[in-house]
Motif scaffolding. Sequence first.
Motif, short mmCIF file in Angstrom:
data_model
loop_
_atom_site.label_atom_id
_atom_site.label_comp_id
_atom_site.label_asym_id
_atom_site.label_seq_id
_atom_site.Cartn_x
_atom_site.Cartn_y
_atom_site.Cartn_z
N ALA A 33 36.94 38.56 47.28
CA ALA A 33 37.34 37.02 47.70
C ALA A 33 38.70 37.08 47.51
N SER A 34 39.16 36.06 48.32
CA SER A 34 40.47 35.50 48.48
C SER A 34 40.61 34.34 49.19
N GLY A 35 40.86 33.05 48.56
CA GLY A 35 40.83 31.74 49.04
C GLY A 35 39.35 31.32 49.57
N ALA A 36 39.03 31.00 50.93
CA ALA A 36 37.94 30.74 51.43
C ALA A 36 37.21 32.04 52.09
N ARG A 37 37.91 33.16 52.13
CA ARG A 37 37.23 34.47 52.43
C ARG A 37 36.61 35.03 51.46
N THR A 38 35.41 35.47 51.77
CA THR A 38 34.84 36.39 50.97
C THR A 38 33.85 37.47 51.56
N LEU A 39 33.66 38.57 50.79
CA LEU A 39 33.01 39.75 51.11
C LEU A 39 32.02 39.79 50.20
N ARG A 40 30.50 39.95 50.60
CA ARG A 40 29.67 40.17 49.41
C ARG A 40 28.57 41.26 49.94
N THR B 41 37.11 47.60 54.06
CA THR B 41 36.20 46.54 54.69
C THR B 41 36.85 45.14 54.05
N ALA B 42 37.84 45.40 52.90
CA ALA B 42 38.19 44.32 52.25
C ALA B 42 39.51 43.81 52.68
N GLU B 43 40.30 44.62 53.67
CA GLU B 43 41.44 43.99 54.18
C GLU B 43 41.56 42.67 54.96
N PRO B 44 40.60 42.51 56.01
CA PRO B 44 40.45 41.13 56.47
C PRO B 44 40.15 40.18 55.25
N ILE B 45 39.98 40.15 54.06
CA ILE B 45 39.82 39.40 52.99
C ILE B 45 41.10 39.15 52.15
N VAL B 46 41.67 40.31 51.95
CA VAL B 46 42.73 40.36 50.95
C VAL B 46 44.00 40.32 51.69
N GLY B 47 44.10 40.79 52.89
CA GLY B 47 45.27 41.21 53.76
C GLY B 47 45.82 42.46 53.44
N ALA B 48 46.70 42.94 54.01
CA ALA B 48 47.22 44.35 54.16
C ALA B 48 48.16 44.45 52.58
N ALA C 120 44.68 33.47 43.19
CA ALA C 120 44.65 34.97 43.49
C ALA C 120 43.40 35.79 44.08
N PRO C 121 43.53 36.73 44.68
CA PRO C 121 42.40 37.53 45.06
C PRO C 121 41.68 38.08 43.96
N ARG C 122 40.36 38.20 44.07
CA ARG C 122 39.55 38.67 43.15
C ARG C 122 38.56 39.66 43.47
N VAL C 123 37.96 40.50 42.54
CA VAL C 123 36.96 41.34 42.86
C VAL C 123 35.78 41.05 41.86
#
Length: 137
Positions: free
Chosen positions: A57-64, A117-124, A44-47
């Motif tokens: 983060a969600s899967g391999a996508r991460t924003l830090r 800016t989280a949308e590309p990571i977790v999706g709409a 599951a996506p997480r903060v």
Amino acid sequence: MRHSCLAIALACVAAQSVFAQDLRPESLKLYGGTYSPDCGNAAAPRVRIAADGLEIASGARTLRTRATMDSYTSFGAAPTSPVPEGYRVEFLGDDFSLYVFEDAKGLHVPLRDYVPTAEPIVGAKGMGLRYGRCDAR
């Protein structure tokens, strides 16, 4: 010998800049940790809010981003922005901020309307989910 002393001094300066953040330990204790819409699901996506940074983060996508400070006294970019009900603290980072709210279900971090800016990571769809606190203390 001189080079090793210089290297040690530079390492100390670098370490100080990492820990020279204005994050109150009590804020991290009260509101830090992992938030997710499905805490029992590792996929599951997480903060995550921690002294070493803020992460979405969600899967391999991460924003830090580096966490720089926390704020209880203001909300958002404008100093006169009205404070929404349930607002507890804002963790500010270099690239984005995370807001912690509390309601009858407990602590949560909303993404929609707060962290575009989280949308590309977790999706709409992920933007509208409720990210509840997983590791309550």
